[in-house]
Design an enzyme around this catalytic site. Structure first.
Site, PDB file in Angstrom:
ATOM      1  N   ARG A 284       0.852  -1.188   0.000  1.00 20.58           N
ATOM      2  CA  ARG A 284       0.000   0.000   0.000  1.00 20.58           C
ATOM      3  C   ARG A 284       0.887   1.237   0.000  1.00 20.58           C
ATOM      4  NH1 ARG A 284      -1.995  -3.753   3.671  1.00 20.58           N
ATOM      5  NH2 ARG A 284      -4.113  -4.529   3.225  1.00 20.58           N
ATOM      6  N   LYS A 309      -2.007  -3.032   7.542  1.00 21.76           N
ATOM      7  CA  LYS A 309      -3.361  -2.588   7.852  1.00 21.76           C
ATOM      8  C   LYS A 309      -4.084  -3.548   8.788  1.00 21.76           C
ATOM      9  CE  LYS A 309      -7.680  -1.276   5.518  1.00 21.76           C
ATOM     10  NZ  LYS A 309      -8.348  -1.151   4.207  1.00 21.76           N
ATOM     11  N   HIS A 379      -2.887   2.016  -5.471  1.00 25.10           N
ATOM     12  CA  HIS A 379      -3.648   0.772  -5.395  1.00 25.10           C
ATOM     13  C   HIS A 379      -3.798   0.107  -6.763  1.00 25.10           C
ATOM     14  CE1 HIS A 379      -4.637   0.091  -1.278  1.00 25.10           C
ATOM     15  NE2 HIS A 379      -5.675  -0.664  -1.557  1.00 25.10           N
ATOM     16  N   ARG A 382      -1.043  -2.247  -6.710  1.00 22.76           N
ATOM     17  CA  ARG A 382      -1.334  -3.319  -5.751  1.00 22.76           C
ATOM     18  C   ARG A 382      -2.314  -4.321  -6.362  1.00 22.76           C
ATOM     19  NH1 ARG A 382      -1.553  -4.836  -0.403  1.00 22.76           N
ATOM     20  NH2 ARG A 382      -3.570  -5.498   0.441  1.00 22.76           N
ATOM     21  N   HIS A 405      -3.802  -9.195   3.018  1.00 22.77           N
ATOM     22  CA  HIS A 405      -5.248  -9.082   3.123  1.00 22.77           C
ATOM     23  C   HIS A 405      -5.722  -9.553   4.488  1.00 22.77           C
ATOM     24  CE1 HIS A 405      -6.237  -8.985  -1.457  1.00 22.77           C
ATOM     25  NE2 HIS A 405      -6.069  -7.784  -0.956  1.00 22.77           N
ATOM     26  N   TYR A 414     -10.831 -11.090  -7.212  1.00 22.87           N
ATOM     27  CA  TYR A 414      -9.952 -11.219  -8.370  1.00 22.87           C
ATOM     28  C   TYR A 414     -10.211 -12.513  -9.139  1.00 22.87           C
ATOM     29  CZ  TYR A 414      -7.440  -7.411  -6.178  1.00 22.87           C
ATOM     30  OH  TYR A 414      -7.109  -6.199  -5.617  1.00 22.87           O
TER      31      TYR A 414
END
Length: 433
Positions: A284, A309, A379, A382, A405, A414
């Site tokens: 990120r 995150k 992003h 990413r 994630h 995806y």
């Protein structure tokens, strides 16, 4: 304004470095702000400002010293009150030839900015946008809300900052209609605010705004700040996980983007290393911005991302091309500074780069390469990394762990699309499919 705080720097670059004539140096030091100016000039030198900036700013600071002193300022703290008046005074003299509001605003800014920096350096020992803490919205009526978010809900500083941003909008709205306290808030008033505010917001931002209001209103009722629990009056709009496609680009487009980076200059060396980190590891923007020298283990060829995150950390093998790009930047482009962050602004003052700057760099080179993508940014790269791993038929668990994630649900989107097939439809009439 000659009384200096105790933390004022003692190691300074003397004015003789810039001014050959002793009489000029004496005249500057004789100014009521002379000591402040000398310390500020030293700071400009350390921060890498060009000499022309020093020559342009010192006369402004000398005039400000006389201006503020004539209006009763006795030290740096009282001089703060006269910054805006001086900027307008400077504009009245030097802005007569300006033909637009933008030009006039720049003239005022060029006078205001060096004065603000000089006084911040004198009063706080450093220059930056966070010298004085801004009060949290509704802090006088709900003083414990920020602590509640941090201590009870365990939210990070950036997330609490977003709460403050949304609540600041509500506070401004209430002030605009003359509402004096939270006790005057009602369902119709909240509905009016949301209709007005959400008209210009994206779907996910609307969701976050409504979620913030619900948490805040529920807290206010719990603490008996308001009599009714108004959180139910704010309905959070539903945002479906698969409503938007990932913003991925092809690997050929990645090569085109990297090929647009001019690595002969300091800016290009820095941006090239950042782009490689984004697309190679799916980092990120804030993770790239927060990277420190200690996070790169050269001996074991490992890259550590300590604060992700989801609250965990990741370790990656340091790819050769990424390591070479970082070394090139560290040796030939990174400013000489004691700060341990890896990436810095390319222009003075030397400060660590922000996540917004990382994203802006990605946008700049995507546009330069002619790559069209919805909401381009960090992003985008990413998403490209994740999509490349999906195309390589790695497991969702492996991919999720690789890019940090929080859950497998974040990776599943995806698997729902075939980008190659979609591009074939877009390029042709689609009849074959």
């Amino acid at each position: 304004m000659i009384n200096l705080p105790s933390h004022f720097g003692t190691e300074v670059v003397m004015l003789e470095y810039y001014y050959v004539k002793p009489a000029t140096v004496d005249r500057i030091l004789a100014n009521v702000a002379g000591a402040y100016i000398e310390n500020y000039v030293s700071w400009l030198r350390v921060q890498g400002y060009a000499d022309r900036n020093v020559f342009r700013r010192v006369p402004i600071l000398c005039q400000f010293g006389e201006f503020a002193s004539a209006r009763g300022a006795t030290d740096g703290q009282t001089a703060l009150e006269h910054i805006e008046a001086f900027a307008q005074h400077w504009l009245s003299i030097h802005g007569k030839s300006c033909n637009s509001d933008v030009a006039r605003a720049k003239v005022a800014y060029d006078a205001r900015n060096p004065v603000r920096q000089m006084l911040e350096l004198a009063l706080y020992g450093s220059v930056g946008p966070h010298r004085q803490r801004k009060p949290f919205p509704f802090e006088s009526e709900a003083p414990g809300f920020a602590s509640y978010l941090r201590d009870e809900r365990g939210l990070k500083v950036d997330t609490i900052g977003r709460y403050a941003f949304y609540l600041k909008g509500l506070s401004a709205f209430l002030d605009g209609i003359g509402a004096t306290s939270l006790a005057s808030v009602s369902p119709p008033l909240l509905a009016t605010f949301l209709v007005e505010r959400c008209a210009v917001l994206a779907r996910t931002t609307r969701r976050d705004l409504c979620g913030t209001l619900r948490v805040f209103l529920r807290y206010c009722h719990r603490e008996r700040i308001v009599e009714r629990d108004l959180s139910a009056a704010v309905e959070v709009p539903r945002v479906h996980r698969l409503a938007n496609l990932p913003r991925a680009i092809t690997w050929d487009e990645v090569r085109d983007m990297l090929g647009c980076v001019d690595r002969r200059c300091a800016l290009g060396r820095r941006d090239y290393a950042m782009l490689l980190l984004l697309v190679t590891y799916g980092l990120r923007g804030n993770e790239v911005a927060q990277l420190t020298l200690e996070d790169i283990d050269w001996q074991h060829e490992r890259l550590n991302i300590p604060q992700r995150k989801a609250g965990h950390w990741s370790a990656y093998p340091l790819a050769g091309i990424v390591g070479e790009a970082i070394i090139d930047y560290l040796r030939n482009a990174r400013p000489q500074t004691a700060d341990r962050h890896v990436f810095f602004r390319s222009m003075a003052p030397w400060r660590p780069i922000t996540s917004a700057a990382v994203s802006s760099a990605a946008v700049r080179y995507l546009k330069r390469a002619g790559v069209r993508v919805h909401r381009a940014g960090a992003h985008t790269l990413r998403h490209t990394c994740v999509q490349h791993l999906v195309d390589a038929q790695l497991s969702l668990k492996t991919i999720g762990d690789y890019v940090g994630h929080r859950s497998a649900q974040s990776t599943k989107i995806y698997t729902r699309i075939d980008l190659a097939a979609l591009r074939e439809v877009a390029m042709g009439n689609g009849e074959a499919l």
